[in-house]
Design an enzyme around this catalytic site. Structure first.
Site, PDB file in Angstrom:
ATOM      1  N   PRO A  85      -3.417  -0.431  -2.972  1.00 32.76           N
ATOM      2  CA  PRO A  85      -3.347   0.090  -1.696  1.00 32.76           C
ATOM      3  C   PRO A  85      -3.267   1.747  -1.597  1.00 32.76           C
ATOM      4  CG  PRO A  85      -1.368  -1.243  -2.413  1.00 32.76           C
ATOM      5  CD  PRO A  85      -2.390  -0.902  -3.689  1.00 32.76           C
ATOM      6  N   CYS A  86      -3.626   1.746  -0.496  1.00 30.68           N
ATOM      7  CA  CYS A  86      -3.748   3.299   0.142  1.00 30.68           C
ATOM      8  C   CYS A  86      -2.201   3.868   0.479  1.00 30.68           C
ATOM      9  CB  CYS A  86      -4.591   3.464   1.229  1.00 30.68           C
ATOM     10  SG  CYS A  86      -4.740   5.267   1.934  1.00 30.68           S
ATOM     11  N   GLN A  87      -1.853   4.673  -0.465  1.00 30.52           N
ATOM     12  CA  GLN A  87      -0.239   5.047  -0.174  1.00 30.52           C
ATOM     13  C   GLN A  87      -0.249   6.600  -0.210  1.00 30.52           C
ATOM     14  OE1 GLN A  87       0.574   2.445  -3.856  1.00 30.52           O
ATOM     15  NE2 GLN A  87       2.119   1.578  -2.597  1.00 30.52           N
ATOM     16  N   ASN A 128     -10.832   0.908  -2.524  1.00 26.87           N
ATOM     17  CA  ASN A 128      -9.651   1.395  -1.486  1.00 26.87           C
ATOM     18  C   ASN A 128     -10.586   1.458  -0.140  1.00 26.87           C
ATOM     19  OD1 ASN A 128      -7.349   2.549  -0.332  1.00 26.87           O
ATOM     20  ND2 ASN A 128      -6.794   2.833  -2.483  1.00 26.87           N
ATOM     21  N   VAL A 129      -9.521   1.418   0.737  1.00 28.30           N
ATOM     22  CA  VAL A 129     -10.116   1.863   2.301  1.00 28.30           C
ATOM     23  C   VAL A 129     -10.776   3.182   2.408  1.00 28.30           C
ATOM     24  CG1 VAL A 129      -8.675   0.154   3.098  1.00 28.30           C
ATOM     25  CG2 VAL A 129      -7.869   2.529   2.951  1.00 28.30           C
TER      26      VAL A 129
END
Length: 416
Positions: A85-87, A128-129
């Site tokens: 996830p992009c966090q 990832n995005v």
């Protein structure tokens, strides 16, 4: 002589990395351990799907943060892959100074860092995005810089590229960032460091050799920067405008905007099922047709914010149906619901949703790959998945690098 790579797949979903790698060479890419866990959910649909297709490996359905270091120390891992996830990757100095830097709890990138630190694989391939390059909005590029500095400190060179899958022979306009890190001690790394970073990014690098680009930099967008040595300084102060392609060697970053050479997309119409195979439940009724006409149409609506401020919400119109002669738009987890982002196709005068099988085809999975779960979750999992065709191409490049690596090592060890 070793004839395969031991692979660990993290945040595996329904197995997109493994599908692509095994399509490149099922015997060369030996996935020995995989992890998939959906927090706060009793039903583990993605894991059940993965486990059904890949029963031969050790497949873990636990919180990755609770898996011990020893698990990875004993594996002799060659390649770590995963879509994470992009966090928020901000860090802080620990209360006990000797413990150094601590990342925010629950951020899965720090689990990747932990696993790499204890196993030190030759290669790391992540997805990832593409907004990762720009996050957070108030300190552009900070999060990606922390990642690059982390890999620098672990002894890796890092290449990255934002790739639109439709540019390289698929039916979906899906833009994602792929990150390939490789150990600086490898012969491949030594060869790369003898080249200019421009040569690597435009011709000879991992991504440039896998996904060719034009040799002219798009609009001259080309930047270089040196990352601060202290990750805490990066977290607190550093920002930088990253371009879609780049490389980091010893903290020195070179990034540029590259363009795909001769883009070759597949039309959405080419992946559709024969209409005789499509269940009636996927066709829109009159109420749904009316609702989608509104959702996809232009809007100009007066709204009031929570603080009482009035404003105009406007939204441009889009085609009533997705054009079959173009590649599909990016598929989201909301695919198949009454949502503006959902694909709607018109075939033989009738409008319908994409079927779960067609969504699998958009990502390059075999038909009925996700048939272990209900339709809603099938759509959700495909909205989360990556395009396996891209991983297959990268798998071929990794195999070539490893073959050259083995030859180099053999030559070095030969007596004079």
């Amino acid at each position: 002589m070793k004839n395969n790579l031991k692979v660990v797949e993290l945040f595996a979903g329904v197995g997109g990395f493994r599908v692509g790698l095994e399509r490149a060479d099922k015997y060369f890419f030996n996935t020995v351990w995989a992890n998939q866990w959906e927090p706060s959910k009793k039903a583990q649909d993605a894991f059940d799907c993965y486990n059904a297709h890949f029963p031969s490996s050790v497949n873990c359905n636990d919180d990755i943060a609770k898996v011990s270091n020893k698990t990875f120390e004993d594996m002799n891992i060659d390649l770590v892959v995963g879509g994470f996830p992009c966090q928020d990757y901000s860090v802080a100095r620990s209360l006990s100074k000797e413990k150094g830097i601590e990342g925010k709890k629950g951020v899965l990138f720090w689990e990747i860092k932990r696993i790499v630190e204890v196993s030190h694989p030759k290669y790391i391939l992540l997805e990832n995005v593409d907004r990762l390059l720009k996050s957070p909005s108030k300190q552009r590029g900070r999060d990606f810089s922390i990642m690059l500095a982390t890999f620098r400190d672990l002894g890796y060179i890092v290449e990255w590229r934002v790739i639109n899958a439709a540019d390289y022979g698929t039916a979906q306009r899906r833009r994602r960032i792929f990150i390939f890190a490789y150990d600086k001690s490898l012969a491949f790394a030594e060869r790369q460091m003898k080249k200019s970073t421009t040569e690597i990014l435009l011709k000879d690098g991992f991504f440039a050799s896998t996904f060719p680009v034009n040799e002219e930099i798009y609009r001259g967008r080309d930047e270089q920067v040196e990352l601060p040595q202290d990750i805490l300084e990066i977290s607190d102060e550093f920002s930088f405008g990253y371009h879609p392609s780049g490389i980091m060697i010893d903290g020195n970053v070179h990034t540029m905007h590259t363009e795909a050479m001769n883009p070759q997309a597949i039309p959405l119409g080419d992946i559709l099922q024969d209409e005789s195979e499509v269940d009636e439940k996927f066709y829109l009724n009159e109420s749904q047709i009316e609702k989608f006409a509104y959702l996809r149409g232009p809007k100009r609506i007066e709204r009031t914010s929570q603080d009482g401020h009035s404003y105009i919400f406007s939204e441009g119109g889009m085609s009533p149906t997705d054009l079959l002669e173009l590649p599909g738009r990016t598929m989201l987890t909301s695919e198949g619901t009454t949502n503006r982002s959902t694909h709607i196709v018109e075939v033989n005068g009738r409008k319908r949703f994409l079927t779960p099988i067609e969504c699998e085809r958009l990502n390059g999975f075999p038909d009925n790959w996700t048939a272990t779960m209900g339709d809603r979750m099938r759509y959700f999992c495909m909205g989360n998945a990556l395009v396996t065709h891209l991983i297959e191409k990268m798998g071929h490049t990794i195999k070539k690098i490893e073959a050259e690596e083995t030859n180099d090592i053999a030559q070095i060890s030969m007596p004079l």
